[in-house]
Write an enzyme that holds these catalytic residues in place. Sequence first.
Site, PDB file in Angstrom:
ATOM      1  N   THR A  13     -17.446  25.798 -44.901  1.00 52.68           N
ATOM      2  CA  THR A  13     -16.493  25.700 -43.790  1.00 52.68           C
ATOM      3  C   THR A  13     -16.310  27.034 -43.084  1.00 52.68           C
ATOM      4  O   THR A  13     -16.153  27.077 -41.862  1.00 52.68           O
ATOM      5  CB  THR A  13     -15.137  25.190 -44.311  1.00 52.68           C
ATOM      6  OG1 THR A  13     -15.299  23.862 -44.806  1.00 52.68           O
ATOM      7  CG2 THR A  13     -14.079  25.187 -43.216  1.00 52.68           C
ATOM      8  N   THR A  87     -15.599  25.639 -49.913  1.00 51.19           N
ATOM      9  CA  THR A  87     -14.569  25.547 -50.951  1.00 51.19           C
ATOM     10  C   THR A  87     -14.738  24.338 -51.872  1.00 51.19           C
ATOM     11  O   THR A  87     -14.197  24.328 -52.974  1.00 51.19           O
ATOM     12  CB  THR A  87     -13.162  25.505 -50.334  1.00 51.19           C
ATOM     13  OG1 THR A  87     -13.057  24.365 -49.453  1.00 51.19           O
ATOM     14  CG2 THR A  87     -12.871  26.778 -49.553  1.00 51.19           C
TER      15      THR A  87
END
Length: 327
Positions: A13, A87
Site C-alpha cells: 500500500t 501491511t
Amino acid sequence: MPASIVVLSTGGTIASTDADAGAMPNKRGEELLAAVPDVETHADLTVEEVAQIPSFDMDFETMATLTDAAETALEAGADGVVVTHGTDTMEESAYFVDSTCDADGPIVFTGAQRRPDEVSSDGPSNLLAAVRAASHDRIAEGVYIAANEELHAARDVTKTHTSALETFESPNTGPVASLTRSSIRVFREPRSYCRTLEARSVSSDVPIVTSAAGVGRRAIDRALEDDVGGIVVNATGLGNATSAIGDAVASAIDGGTPVVVTSRCHAGTTAAVYGGGGGGETLRSHGAIHGGDLPAHKARIKLGLACESGYSLEEIEALFADEYAER
C-alpha cells in the site's frame, strides 16, 4: 558521520495508487523516500528494488530474497536495513527474516494503511520512523516493524485492524520502543526474539486448519493425502479443538507428520489443560506441539523452516519450547 541505511522496496500500500482495476503498487523506493521531508538528514540512503507486489501475494521465495538482500547489505557495511512492505503479511515476512538472517544489524519493516494518493497517508511518517530506528545506536540488531511511531519486535507484532493507522500491536509484550519527535524511548531490550534456523526456504506445504464449532477432520485427512510437511491447528481458547480434529491429529502424528497447536485468541498462550477428544491435554498426549503465544501464521513459518531443515518431531518440539522459554 551519518549511518548508512539500505532501503529494500517490495511494493504494498505504501507504494500503491488507485486505478480502474483496483489499487496496485506502482511507486518505486526512490519515490517513497522523495515524499519524506528531510529523511536524508538521518542517514545516507541507498535503495534496492526487491519486488513490486501487494503483500497478499508475498511468498516464501520473495521472503528468502529479502533475507539474502538484507544480509548482503549488512555484511557489506550498512549500519541498518529498512524494508518497505504491504501491511497484510508484513509480520510474516519480518518473522521469516528474523528466523533466517545471520547478519548483525537492525532490519526495520514499515508500510502504510493509506496509499500515497489518499488523504493523510501514513507512509512518509512510517518510513521516517523506520529510518530513524534503523540508524539509532540503541537499536543494534534484530528485526522490527515501525508504524504509528512505535517499534515492535518481529516475533510479537501482529496486525489487529483492517484499516486503522494504529493497527500494529504486540499483545503479549507491548512495543520495544516508541519514537518521539527527537528521540527513541526504549521499553524493553531491542534484539531478536527468534532462534535462527538453517533453512532459507520452505518447499513443503504446511496448511493451517482452524477449529470451530462442528468442524470435522476432512481438512486434515486431505492434507495427509497430499503428503504435507506439517500441519498447524488454529485451535480455540487454550489450544482445544473438536473431537474430530483431535482424532485426525492423532492419525497425522502416528504417520510422522508434525502438528503444532496455536490459539485463535488475540493474546495469551496455549496450555495443555483440557481432556476430551480434542482438548489441549489430549492433543499433547497424541504428540502435538503447543505453539505458545505464536499465532498460526507465524507457527506455520517456523514449522515450515524446521521441516526444511530436516528436524525430527522431538527436535521440532524442542525448537518451539526453547523459543517460548526465551520470552
